[in-house]
Design an enzyme around this catalytic site. Structure first.
Site, PDB file in Angstrom:
ATOM      1  N   LYS A  11       0.856  -1.200   0.000  1.00 14.99           N
ATOM      2  CA  LYS A  11       0.000   0.000   0.000  1.00 14.99           C
ATOM      3  C   LYS A  11       0.893   1.251   0.000  1.00 14.99           C
ATOM      4  CE  LYS A  11      -3.476  -2.826   2.146  1.00 14.99           C
ATOM      5  NZ  LYS A  11      -4.654  -2.949   2.982  1.00 14.99           N
ATOM      6  N   HIS A  96      -8.592  -3.544  -6.036  1.00 17.35           N
ATOM      7  CA  HIS A  96      -8.525  -3.577  -4.573  1.00 17.35           C
ATOM      8  C   HIS A  96      -9.640  -2.702  -4.000  1.00 17.35           C
ATOM      9  CE1 HIS A  96      -7.137  -3.135  -0.484  1.00 17.35           C
ATOM     10  NE2 HIS A  96      -6.364  -4.189  -0.694  1.00 17.35           N
ATOM     11  N   GLY A 174      -7.303  -5.071   7.037  1.00 15.45           N
ATOM     12  CA  GLY A 174      -6.731  -4.118   7.981  1.00 15.45           C
ATOM     13  C   GLY A 174      -7.466  -4.027   9.310  1.00 15.45           C
ATOM     14  N   SER A 213      -6.220  -9.405   6.825  1.00 11.42           N
ATOM     15  CA  SER A 213      -5.666  -9.668   8.157  1.00 11.42           C
ATOM     16  C   SER A 213      -4.935 -11.005   8.269  1.00 11.42           C
ATOM     17  CB  SER A 213      -6.764  -9.544   9.225  1.00 11.42           C
ATOM     18  OG  SER A 213      -7.232  -8.211   9.264  1.00 11.42           O
ATOM     19  N   GLY A 234      -1.325  -7.526   3.440  1.00 11.89           N
ATOM     20  CA  GLY A 234      -1.109  -6.086   3.588  1.00 11.89           C
ATOM     21  C   GLY A 234      -0.190  -5.806   4.766  1.00 11.89           C
ATOM     22  N   GLY A 235      -0.780  -5.416   5.902  1.00  8.55           N
ATOM     23  CA  GLY A 235      -0.027  -4.982   7.074  1.00  8.55           C
ATOM     24  C   GLY A 235       1.149  -5.879   7.450  1.00  8.55           C
TER      25      GLY A 235
HETATM   26  P1  PGA Z   1      -4.314  -6.581   5.429  1.00  5.40           P
HETATM   27  O1  PGA Z   1      -4.556  -6.070   3.929  1.00  5.40           O
HETATM   28  O2  PGA Z   1      -3.450  -7.823   5.329  1.00  5.40           O
HETATM   29  O3  PGA Z   1      -3.586  -5.444   6.111  1.00  5.40           O
HETATM   30  O4  PGA Z   1      -5.638  -6.874   6.010  1.00  5.40           O
HETATM   31  C1  PGA Z   1      -4.788  -6.972   2.886  1.00  5.40           C
HETATM   32  C2  PGA Z   1      -5.011  -6.227   1.599  1.00  5.40           C
HETATM   33  O5  PGA Z   1      -5.592  -5.123   1.645  1.00  5.40           O
HETATM   34  O6  PGA Z   1      -4.629  -6.681   0.514  1.00  5.40           O
END
Ligand code: PGA
Length: 253
Positions: A11, A96, A174, A213, A234-235
């Site tokens: 991101k 996304h 997230g 997540s 993501g995170g």
């Molecule tokens: P997240 O994000 O792992 O932080 O939940 C996943 C994504 O948006 O692709």
């Protein structure tokens, strides 16, 4: 047998120097040769070249988070697919939910992007997923089915095999509240069923990822889930140690 695919979606995080340090660290944490999973990091545009250079000589690949689907011209601030290709991007994330939500991307635009990416030999990772209220109304499959049909409508059956689908429930992105591995397996099955006819029955090669997540603590369950071929992270992907642990979960599948 489908090769698992683990994708980091950074991101809007990481400067170019930070990306350089990350690549060095990740390379130290993963085996030299791909043992099982294909690994792709999608940095912001400004760090793509750094990640490409940082992964040079390894099996680790660089991808992108977005592009604009015109070939060139007066589109101030935008980046074309040919520009990504020139930086050796092999994958691009498309559709996304953050782009749908914050930048007003419609199914029409997303469908266009999927088509342009495939035409240029870059694999689109198409994200689909439902909101919590759609889920509580029992609309999950309907919503995802609709997203698939509208976003993939420009592709021929043979082109559809080249797309990766990421099931990313919006309420799990997230939030620290992931879907269950059972949910992910059920949706992966549904996605293949939905595309079965469009692909003339050739859905076996198509990879379906789970995202939302994902952490080193919950990834083992997703890695074991039927029909789930990897993760979009993501995170947790911002920490090379956590991301490497997630990649390793797919080495035994
Ligand atoms: P997240 O994000 O792992 O932080 O939940 C996943 C994504 O948006 O692709």
């Amino acid at each position: 047998m489908r090769q698992p695919l683990v994708v980091a979606n950074w991101k809007m995080n990481m400067t170019s120097p930070e990306a350089s340090a990350y690549c060095q660290s990740l390379r130290g944490l993963l085996p030299d040769e791909a043992t099982r999973a294909e690994v792709v990091v999608c940095p912001p545009f400004t760090a793509i070249e750094t990640v490409r250079a940082g992964f040079a000589g390894s099996y680790l690949r660089v991808g992108a988070q977005n592009f604009y689907p015109a070939s060139k011209g007066a589109y101030t601030g935008e980046v074309s697919i040919a520009m990504l290709k020139a930086l050796d991007c092999s994958y691009v994330i498309v559709g996304h939910s953050e782009r749908r939500l914050h930048f007003g991307e419609t199914a029409e635009t997303i469908g266009n992007k999927v088509k342009v990416a495939v035409e240029h030999g870059i694999t689109p990772i198409l994200c689909v997923g439902e909101t919590m209220s759609e889920r509580s109304l029992g609309l999950t499959e309907k919503v995802i089915g609709q997203q698939l049909l509208t976003c993939l409508k420009h592709l021929r059956p043979a082109e559809l095999e080249k797309v990766v689908i990421a099931y990313e429930p919006l309420w799990a992105i997230g939030t620290g509240k992931s879907a269950t591995a059972e949910d992910a397996a059920q949706l992966a099955k549904y996605i293949r069923e939905k595309l079965y006819r469009l692909m003339n029955g050739n859905t076996d090669a198509m990879r379906v990822l789970y995202g939302g997540s994902v952490t080193p603590n919950n990834i083992a369950d997703f890695a074991r889930a039927d029909g789930v071929d990897g993760a979009l992270v993501g995170g947790a992907s911002l920490d090379p140690g956590k991301f490497a642990a997630i990649v390793r979960a797919f080495e035994v599948k």
